[in-house]
Design an enzyme around this catalytic site. Structure first.
Site: not given
Ligand SMILES: Cc1ncc(COP(=O)(O)O)c(C=O)c1O
Length: 390
Positions: A139, A224, A253
């Site tokens: 994700f 990520d 986050k």
């Molecule tokens: C690993 C990871 N990357 C990216 C995102 C996306 O972040 P945002 O919702 O702030 O765009 C999330 C959100 O849950 C995430 O867990």
């Protein structure tokens, strides 16, 4: 009983796009690891705004930094210099690896920047190679490229045609990455612990082998750390558990302690953006950067990285007797997986009992509490979950 006032849910139905289902509660206030609904009922929060509120709700240092900076300067755009932005970049680099930072407003945007970096890097260094290998079920956010990178059909298929250039392989299978690498490959992009799919940590040796493969084949490694970064897993960054360093790392986050901010860090090899290549009106504004600096200071001052490691072990040990077929996680990022499809009823019953947990699918419940959680609160959460689990 939890409740949501008629007017809030009705107004939401009428005026908000129905992009997700909400649980029947309206929160109005929070302090530390506790939030209160509009009837004054309190809940112990093991979700923390989806792994965001590292310091819990309304932490006094965050509130002070917010009001101080709001009274000073909130936004200028990136046409000019501002002190909090450069200070935050410096601090993040000191904590991670030699790099430069680009600031945005969310995890998806941080990953978009990473994807653009990889594409530009491929154009410059690998004859226009542009394919990024990512993990099925990962994700990376909801923008079009990020959702395509994620490789979860339920999130991407309604929006076809999707941007080309993403190849998906199973997570924790380094041989699969090696097998699909071609002349067109430019990068491998992974979460060190897959969060949204149900907290699946990288297997021992996996990230190291991927790092070595990237080095041998002149590929970028993008990690990520939007969910795993900044102490959550018991190290400042989850890749430190694996003893590897990425070329590009994304954060969001927890960085702003609840205030929206995203960051993309690129090491000198990957630092290819030139003036005009990328931008964001709000990204790196003084308000979010001043708060993020405070979050980092408090995490360090209060020893919250070590605390997350310690309390993570406690939390992990405490969820062993809840009837799950598997428990897994790293630090304060834990999950329980049930044999039966009872994650959602479990989540709902916890909410009824005054405990916030997150069912990520029918079988799996995710626990990502604030890093400030105490041993007593872990015990209290365990007791509530034990009663719910029956
Ligand atoms: C690993 C990871 N990357 C990216 C995102 C996306 O972040 P945002 O919702 O702030 O765009 C999330 C959100 O849950 C995430 O867990």
């Amino acid at each position: 009983m939890t409740k949501v006032t008629q007017s809030t849910s009705e107004l939401a139905d009428k005026y908000l796009m129905q992009t997700g289902r909400r649980l029947p509660v309206t929160f109005v206030r929070g302090r530390g690891c506790v939030v209160y609904d509009d009837s004054g009922r309190q809940y112990l929060d093991l979700v923390a705004g989806i792994a965001v509120n590292l310091l819990g709700h309304s932490h006094p240092d965050v509130v002070a930094a917010l009001s101080r900076q709001a009274a000073e300067l909130i936004h200028t755009s990136n046409l000019y210099f501002t002190q909090p932005q450069v200070e935050l970049a410096k601090r993040l680099v000191e904590l991670s690896f030699p790099a430069r930072a680009f600031f945005s407003n969310s995890g998806a945007e941080a990953n978009e920047a990473a994807i653009k970096i990889a594409r530009k890097w491929g154009a410059k260094n690998r004859d226009g190679a542009f394919e990024i290998i990512t993990a099925t079920g990962s994700f990376h956010g909801r923008t079009l490229a990020a959702v395509t990178a994620g490789g979860q059909h339920k999130y991407s298929d309604p929006f076809k045609p999707l941007p080309p250039g993403f190849v998906h392989v199973d997570f924790n299978d380094a041989a699969a990455i090696e097998a699909v690498t071609t002349d067109k490959t430019v990068a491998v992009m992974l979460e060190p612990v897959m969060g949204e799919i149900g907290v699946i940590p990288a297997a021992p040796g996996y990230l190291k082998r991927v790092r070595e493969w990237c080095d041998r084949n002149d590929l970028l490694l993008i990690l990520d750390e939007v969910q795993t970064g900044l102490g959550r897993t018991g190290r400042w960054f989850a890749h430190q558990h694996a003893g590897v360093t990425p070329d590009v790392m994304t954060l969001a986050k927890g960085l702003g302690g609840g205030v929206p901010i995203g960051a993309t860090l690129a090491n000198p090899r990957a630092d290819v953006f030139e003036p005009g290549d990328h931008g964001s009106t709000f990204g790196g504004n003084p308000l979010s950067c001043a708060v993020a600096l405070t979050v980092l200071q408090v995490v360090e001052r209060d020893g919250l990285v070590g605390h997350a490691a310690e309390l993570g072990e406690l939390l992990h040990a405490s969820i062993q007797d809840l009837g799950a077929r598997q428990t897994r996680g790293l630090g304060l990022m834990q999950a329980l997986e049930f044999e039966e499809p009872k994650a959602k009823p479990f989540q709902n019953a916890c909410l009824e009992s005054g405990l916030i947990v997150n069912a990520v699918d029918d079988h799996t419940v995710r626990l990502v509490p604030p890093l400030i959680i105490t041993a007593e609160q872990v015990d209290q959460a365990h007791e509530l979950m034990r009663r719910v689990a029956g």
